[in-house]
Design a protein around this motif. Structure first.
Motif, mmCIF file in Angstrom:
data_model
loop_
_atom_site.group_PDB
_atom_site.id
_atom_site.type_symbol
_atom_site.label_atom_id
_atom_site.label_comp_id
_atom_site.label_asym_id
_atom_site.label_seq_id
_atom_site.Cartn_x
_atom_site.Cartn_y
_atom_site.Cartn_z
ATOM 1 N N GLU A 1 0.773 -1.327 0.041
ATOM 2 C CA GLU A 1 0.078 0.020 -0.020
ATOM 3 C C GLU A 1 1.052 1.304 0.047
ATOM 4 O O GLU A 1 0.099 2.472 0.093
ATOM 5 C CB GLU A 1 -0.983 0.056 1.378
ATOM 6 N N ARG A 2 2.005 1.270 -0.226
ATOM 7 C CA ARG A 2 2.927 2.418 -0.055
ATOM 8 C C ARG A 2 2.922 2.943 -1.468
ATOM 9 O O ARG A 2 2.942 2.509 -2.529
ATOM 10 C CB ARG A 2 4.487 1.992 0.206
ATOM 11 N N PRO A 3 3.150 4.540 -1.274
ATOM 12 C CA PRO A 3 3.098 5.213 -2.463
ATOM 13 C C PRO A 3 4.435 4.828 -3.255
ATOM 14 O O PRO A 3 5.322 4.332 -2.674
ATOM 15 C CB PRO A 3 3.274 6.789 -1.973
ATOM 16 N N VAL A 4 4.204 5.062 -4.687
ATOM 17 C CA VAL A 4 5.356 4.493 -5.414
ATOM 18 C C VAL A 4 5.909 5.435 -6.384
ATOM 19 O O VAL A 4 5.469 6.639 -6.669
ATOM 20 C CB VAL A 4 5.187 3.331 -6.082
ATOM 21 N N CYS B 1 -2.803 3.841 -14.150
ATOM 22 C CA CYS B 1 -3.699 2.799 -13.561
ATOM 23 C C CYS B 1 -3.649 2.769 -11.912
ATOM 24 O O CYS B 1 -4.553 2.579 -11.284
ATOM 25 C CB CYS B 1 -3.142 1.407 -13.979
ATOM 26 N N LEU B 2 -2.364 2.980 -11.378
ATOM 27 C CA LEU B 2 -2.153 3.057 -10.057
ATOM 28 C C LEU B 2 -2.922 4.127 -9.272
ATOM 29 O O LEU B 2 -3.694 4.046 -8.342
ATOM 30 C CB LEU B 2 -0.804 2.951 -9.722
ATOM 31 N N HIS B 3 -2.722 5.268 -9.981
ATOM 32 C CA HIS B 3 -3.596 6.587 -9.494
ATOM 33 C C HIS B 3 -5.189 6.174 -9.472
ATOM 34 O O HIS B 3 -5.826 6.538 -8.526
ATOM 35 C CB HIS B 3 -3.306 7.651 -10.362
ATOM 36 N N ALA B 4 -5.620 5.533 -10.475
ATOM 37 C CA ALA B 4 -6.927 5.291 -10.603
ATOM 38 C C ALA B 4 -7.383 4.310 -9.444
ATOM 39 O O ALA B 4 -8.657 4.136 -8.858
ATOM 40 C CB ALA B 4 -7.189 4.728 -11.933
ATOM 41 N N THR C 1 1.437 7.958 -6.981
ATOM 42 C CA THR C 1 2.327 7.520 -7.810
ATOM 43 C C THR C 1 2.917 8.619 -8.765
ATOM 44 O O THR C 1 2.257 9.325 -9.122
ATOM 45 C CB THR C 1 1.915 6.472 -8.918
ATOM 46 N N ARG C 2 3.994 8.710 -9.142
ATOM 47 C CA ARG C 2 4.783 9.266 -9.990
ATOM 48 C C ARG C 2 5.957 8.493 -10.786
ATOM 49 O O ARG C 2 6.456 7.794 -10.233
ATOM 50 C CB ARG C 2 5.383 10.683 -9.370
ATOM 51 N N VAL C 3 6.197 9.036 -12.004
ATOM 52 C CA VAL C 3 7.133 8.670 -12.759
ATOM 53 C C VAL C 3 8.441 9.468 -12.955
ATOM 54 O O VAL C 3 8.380 10.577 -12.883
ATOM 55 C CB VAL C 3 6.654 8.484 -14.088
ATOM 56 N N GLY D 1 7.072 10.239 3.485
ATOM 57 C CA GLY D 1 8.257 9.565 3.481
ATOM 58 C C GLY D 1 8.051 8.127 3.493
ATOM 59 O O GLY D 1 8.912 7.212 3.645
ATOM 60 N N SER D 2 6.829 7.643 3.288
ATOM 61 C CA SER D 2 6.605 6.163 3.059
ATOM 62 C C SER D 2 6.327 5.813 1.798
ATOM 63 O O SER D 2 6.173 4.584 1.572
ATOM 64 C CB SER D 2 5.247 6.015 3.703
ATOM 65 N N GLY D 3 7.142 6.308 0.947
ATOM 66 C CA GLY D 3 6.893 5.914 -0.674
ATOM 67 C C GLY D 3 8.260 5.111 -0.665
ATOM 68 O O GLY D 3 9.166 4.781 -0.044
#
Length: 234
Positions: free
Chosen positions: A94-97, A127-130, A135-137, A182-184
């Motif tokens: 469940e962490r941000p990525v 897809c992950l945002h939805a 999420t960011r690239v 800071g949990s990503g």
């Protein structure tokens, strides 16, 4: 006539099984998305992040990836990105990525006319945002020198071919935004994993620039003689 244009003017056929009706039929899509799991090459090169993939590199997955990557069937980007997003979700929990795509060689990008892995990373982020994942690239990972085609090389030859091949662009920091607490987690992304040499070298470059790189995610992982190997051509 380019394959992408043919997809617009002719009835589409499944890239996985050649059935008429869609770029990827429901059965092949289900197979592509159905088995997210941790799949490590054996043996694994030093420094390889924990690797997760959506599926083994079986016939349908291989045909779909090759058709998208080498034959310009860009309509396959969405189902392939969906598979990549599932692998990322399985790896990260469940962490941000922060998704970091492995860059293609300049010569390969010119030949293909598109950036297959970069595009998949962007669509996987959508897809992950939805699904509710922050999420960011980040495209800070870049090629520093030319490399030979990886196809047909042994595992040691691949490692030698890729040694010091990647770097981090100036300004790339690899930091997860503070608004995420800071949990990503940084996740390297590629289309397939074989020996793991490409992902290990990419992780090396990021770590030397101060990144933490615990995870990698791919659409598929190659199996040969009971071992998971890499078929990456770069």
């Amino acid at each position: 006539m380019p394959t992408a244009l043919l997809d617009l003017v002719l009835p589409p056929r499944c890239a996985g099984c050649d059935a008429p009706g869609a770029p990827l039929c429901p059965s092949c899509t289900a197979g592509l998305h159905g088995e997210p799991a941790r799949r490590m090459p054996d043996p694994s090169p030093p420094g390889l992040p924990e690797c997760w993939s959506a599926t083994p590199y079986t016939t349908a997955a291989r045909r779909a990836i090759v058709a998208y990557k080498e034959r310009g069937r860009t309509a396959l980007a969405r189902p392939l990105a969906g598979a990549l997003a599932l692998a990322v979700a399985a790896a990260a929990g469940e962490r941000p990525v922060v998704l970091v795509p492995v860059p293609g060689a300049r010569s390969a990008l010119r030949r293909r006319g598109h950036d297959p892995v970069g595009a998949l990373a962007e669509l996987a982020a959508v897809c992950l945002h939805a699904a509710g994942w922050p999420t960011r690239v980040d495209r800070s990972l870049v090629h520093r020198r030319r490399v030979a085609d990886q196809a047909g090389l042994s595992s040691p030859e691949r490692a030698e071919n890729l040694a010091r091949a990647f770097g981090v662009a100036r300004g790339g920091k690899g930091a997860v935004p503070g608004s995420w607490g800071g949990s990503g987690v940084v996740v390297l992304v590629d289309d397939i994993v074989t020996t793991g040499a490409t992902l290990a070298e990419a992780a090396r470059a990021l770590r030397e620039a101060g990144w933490e790189v615990p995870l990698a995610a791919t659409i598929a992982a190659t199996r040969r003689r009971g071992r998971i190997l890499d078929n990456h051509g770069e």
